[in-house]
Write an enzyme that holds these catalytic residues in place. Sequence first.
Site, short mmCIF file in Angstrom:
data_model
loop_
_atom_site.label_atom_id
_atom_site.label_comp_id
_atom_site.label_asym_id
_atom_site.label_seq_id
_atom_site.Cartn_x
_atom_site.Cartn_y
_atom_site.Cartn_z
N ARG A 1 0.83 -1.20 0.00
CA ARG A 1 0.00 0.00 0.00
C ARG A 1 0.87 1.27 0.00
O ARG A 1 0.44 2.33 -0.39
CB ARG A 1 -0.88 -0.03 1.26
CG ARG A 1 -2.20 0.65 1.12
CD ARG A 1 -3.18 0.23 2.17
NE ARG A 1 -2.87 0.78 3.48
CZ ARG A 1 -3.69 0.70 4.53
NH1 ARG A 1 -4.86 0.09 4.41
NH2 ARG A 1 -3.37 1.20 5.69
N LYS B 1 11.16 -1.02 6.38
CA LYS B 1 11.49 -1.65 7.66
C LYS B 1 10.25 -2.39 8.13
O LYS B 1 9.33 -1.82 8.69
CB LYS B 1 11.90 -0.58 8.69
CG LYS B 1 12.86 -1.10 9.70
CD LYS B 1 12.44 -1.54 11.06
CE LYS B 1 11.19 -1.48 11.74
NZ LYS B 1 10.77 -2.77 12.31
N GLU C 1 -0.43 6.10 9.35
CA GLU C 1 -1.65 5.28 9.47
C GLU C 1 -1.59 4.66 10.86
O GLU C 1 -0.86 3.70 11.08
CB GLU C 1 -1.67 4.17 8.40
CG GLU C 1 -1.78 4.67 6.97
CD GLU C 1 -3.17 5.17 6.61
OE1 GLU C 1 -4.12 4.95 7.39
OE2 GLU C 1 -3.30 5.80 5.55
N CYS D 1 -6.53 -2.35 12.54
CA CYS D 1 -6.77 -0.98 12.99
C CYS D 1 -8.21 -0.56 12.72
O CYS D 1 -8.71 0.37 13.35
CB CYS D 1 -5.83 -0.04 12.26
SG CYS D 1 -5.89 -0.30 10.48
N GLU E 1 -7.57 0.79 21.96
CA GLU E 1 -7.72 -0.36 21.06
C GLU E 1 -7.44 -1.64 21.83
O GLU E 1 -6.34 -1.80 22.36
CB GLU E 1 -6.63 -0.28 20.00
CG GLU E 1 -6.99 0.25 18.68
CD GLU E 1 -5.78 0.23 17.75
OE1 GLU E 1 -4.64 0.46 18.18
OE2 GLU E 1 -6.00 -0.03 16.57
P1 NAP Z 1 4.14 -0.62 16.41
O1 NAP Z 1 4.63 -1.25 17.65
O2 NAP Z 1 3.99 0.86 16.39
O3 NAP Z 1 5.14 -1.08 15.26
C1 NAP Z 1 4.97 -0.69 13.92
C2 NAP Z 1 6.33 -0.64 13.25
O4 NAP Z 1 7.12 0.37 13.87
C3 NAP Z 1 7.11 -1.94 13.38
O5 NAP Z 1 7.85 -2.14 12.21
C4 NAP Z 1 8.02 -1.63 14.55
O6 NAP Z 1 9.19 -2.41 14.53
C5 NAP Z 1 8.35 -0.19 14.27
N1 NAP Z 1 8.86 0.54 15.42
C6 NAP Z 1 8.58 0.33 16.73
N2 NAP Z 1 9.26 1.23 17.46
C7 NAP Z 1 9.96 2.01 16.60
C8 NAP Z 1 10.84 3.09 16.75
N3 NAP Z 1 11.13 3.58 17.95
N4 NAP Z 1 11.39 3.64 15.63
C9 NAP Z 1 11.10 3.16 14.41
N5 NAP Z 1 10.28 2.12 14.22
C10 NAP Z 1 9.70 1.56 15.30
O7 NAP Z 1 2.74 -1.20 15.95
P2 NAP Z 1 2.33 -2.73 15.79
O8 NAP Z 1 2.10 -3.28 17.14
O9 NAP Z 1 3.28 -3.43 14.89
O10 NAP Z 1 0.96 -2.60 14.99
C11 NAP Z 1 -0.26 -2.45 15.61
C12 NAP Z 1 -0.72 -1.00 15.51
O11 NAP Z 1 -0.74 -0.61 14.14
C13 NAP Z 1 -2.13 -0.82 16.00
O12 NAP Z 1 -2.22 0.35 16.77
C14 NAP Z 1 -2.95 -0.67 14.72
O13 NAP Z 1 -4.13 0.05 14.87
C15 NAP Z 1 -1.97 0.04 13.85
N6 NAP Z 1 -2.31 -0.15 12.43
C16 NAP Z 1 -2.82 0.92 11.75
C17 NAP Z 1 -3.20 0.77 10.43
C18 NAP Z 1 -3.76 1.92 9.66
O14 NAP Z 1 -3.86 1.80 8.44
N7 NAP Z 1 -4.14 3.02 10.29
C19 NAP Z 1 -3.04 -0.48 9.80
C20 NAP Z 1 -2.51 -1.54 10.53
C21 NAP Z 1 -2.13 -1.36 11.86
P3 NAP Z 1 9.30 -3.80 15.33
O15 NAP Z 1 8.03 -4.56 15.10
O16 NAP Z 1 10.47 -4.43 14.69
O17 NAP Z 1 9.45 -3.44 16.74
#
Ligand code: NAP
Length: 520
Positions: free
Chosen positions: A201, A216, A291, A325, A422
């Site tokens: 996307r 990443k 997002e 999400c 959430e």
């Molecule tokens: P997350 O913990 O924020 O992680 C997302 C990405 O960010 C991962 O690749 C993670 O790496 C990376 N990341 C974490 N800390 C970082 C930092 N300090 N600097 C740079 N990158 C960093 O989220 P998640 O748990 O994977 O996903 C769930 C969340 O995504 C939910 O809140 C959901 O609502 C949201 N989401 C939103 C959408 C939308 O379209 N709005 C779609 C899908 C999901 P690592 O995993 O390697 O730690």
Amino acid sequence: MMLKSVLHHSTTIHSLRCHFNTIPHRQMTTGTQSIVSRLKSSGLLQTKGLIGGKWTDAYDGRTIEVNNPASGEVIASVACMGEKETKDAISSAYEAFAHWSKLTGSERSNRLRSWYNLLMQHKEELGELITLEQGKPLKEAIGEVGYGASFLEFFAEEAKRVYGDIIPSTLPDRRVFVLKQPVGVVAAITPWNFPLAMITRKVGPALACGCTVVIKPSEFTPLTALAAAELALQSGIPPGVLNVVMGDAPKIGNSLLESTQVRKITFTGSTAVGKKLMAGAADTVKKVSLELGGNAPCIVFDDADLEVALKGTLATKFRNSGQTCVCANRILVQEGIYEKFTSAFSNAVKDLKVGNGFSEGVVQGPLINEAAVQKVESFVQDAISKGANVLAGGKRHSLGFTFYEPTIIGDVKNDMLIARQEVFGPVAPIIRFKTEEEAIQIANDTNAGLAAYFFTNSIKRSWRVSEALEYGIVGVNEGLVSTEVAPFGGYKQSGLGREGSKYGLDEYTEIKYICMGNLG
Ligand code: NAP
């Protein structure tokens, strides 16, 4: 603001998972082994990062384990990269930009179309990979491949339509033109819940208009990203146009933010990390798209068609075991239909088959990890302690690991934790309301604004409520709203910018105004 201090907290968490290759692996079962060897022999199980078209180990040899959440098995160990590898990936994307951005739209379109074709040819294997590392049922995983690939097909078509403008001049000897040009090197940080689609996307529109990217992926689901990158190489996308680094998220994030060569950061993930990235991007004034998390209300009015409302609510709540999400996070049910709806909904939920995503008939997989289960447990306990009632499920599943029972909780109030944040799990909290005004007030009483749903048979109400909801996406009598042809994104703290559709391309372009004078 110093980036290192902004991202310090996560550094401590992440450095724990990277290690030198000495930890004994938990054995794979023979079933998993045979899937893994099939994927290996098809060339789709890659474990190194991709920098400048070359599969690359972490420079210090560190690796990170990728687990199957349904069984705890270690499926693979992938390179655990950091600052140096990221800098090299940025350099290779920067070099590749000079050539890729100069191709015609039609040439870029052809490469994207070939990549789309390859993803579709390998959709079963990619689906298996998603189920292995993410846990969602195989049918849903294969569905994600089709959905993810659709962004490449759509933006392959759009690559030929990055139109500018000619604006009528205010002076007779002048002409005013508007060009759209690629923004440059894009950093794309993606989550684990849609390991393929959240990448395509972003990368589809970026590549279509001439940008190059450093991806990443999440440390929990890097294998799907690497398989997609392998297919990108096979499709003739030149080395350096698409790079993948994974491992130490804060270190990689800092390097991407600090670089003046990276001109755009596009992130999908939690609101907390999104805010940090937005703050970090200020130093180099990058373009930012976010997002982020949602807190979707799903409103069932008295005048709804019960069958339609049930089907839609089940789909929006329990897809991906509640880990999307746009999953309904609060089900608001009007008092006249409350008893009927909750009883039919509880019965339907009891029939949802939970298990390993590879087993026949399973529609609910495990949660991504133990932390996710603990979060769900704490939200459920908080609701119960404040007077809510469990109508179905309500505890860990007897299968163990990270399985949680599909759950319905009645008599929830909008100030309970489960309605404020959430839950990201298979738990449906139900809130009772009396009037349309009250439903809209409750629905909008949150900092999130991604998706909202409602069910009604009144056309007037459909328009009224659609316009009143402070959300970027509204499903009316429909629980599944994601499609490549429509703009996806949120109001308020759910994000900035839109993905998919013609609007998605704008996020990756700069607008250049050219004023040509002295033509008289
Ligand atoms: P997350 O913990 O924020 O992680 C997302 C990405 O960010 C991962 O690749 C993670 O790496 C990376 N990341 C974490 N800390 C970082 C930092 N300090 N600097 C740079 N990158 C960093 O989220 P998640 O748990 O994977 O996903 C769930 C969340 O995504 C939910 O809140 C959901 O609502 C949201 N989401 C939103 C959408 C939308 O379209 N709005 C779609 C899908 C999901 P690592 O995993 O390697 O730690």
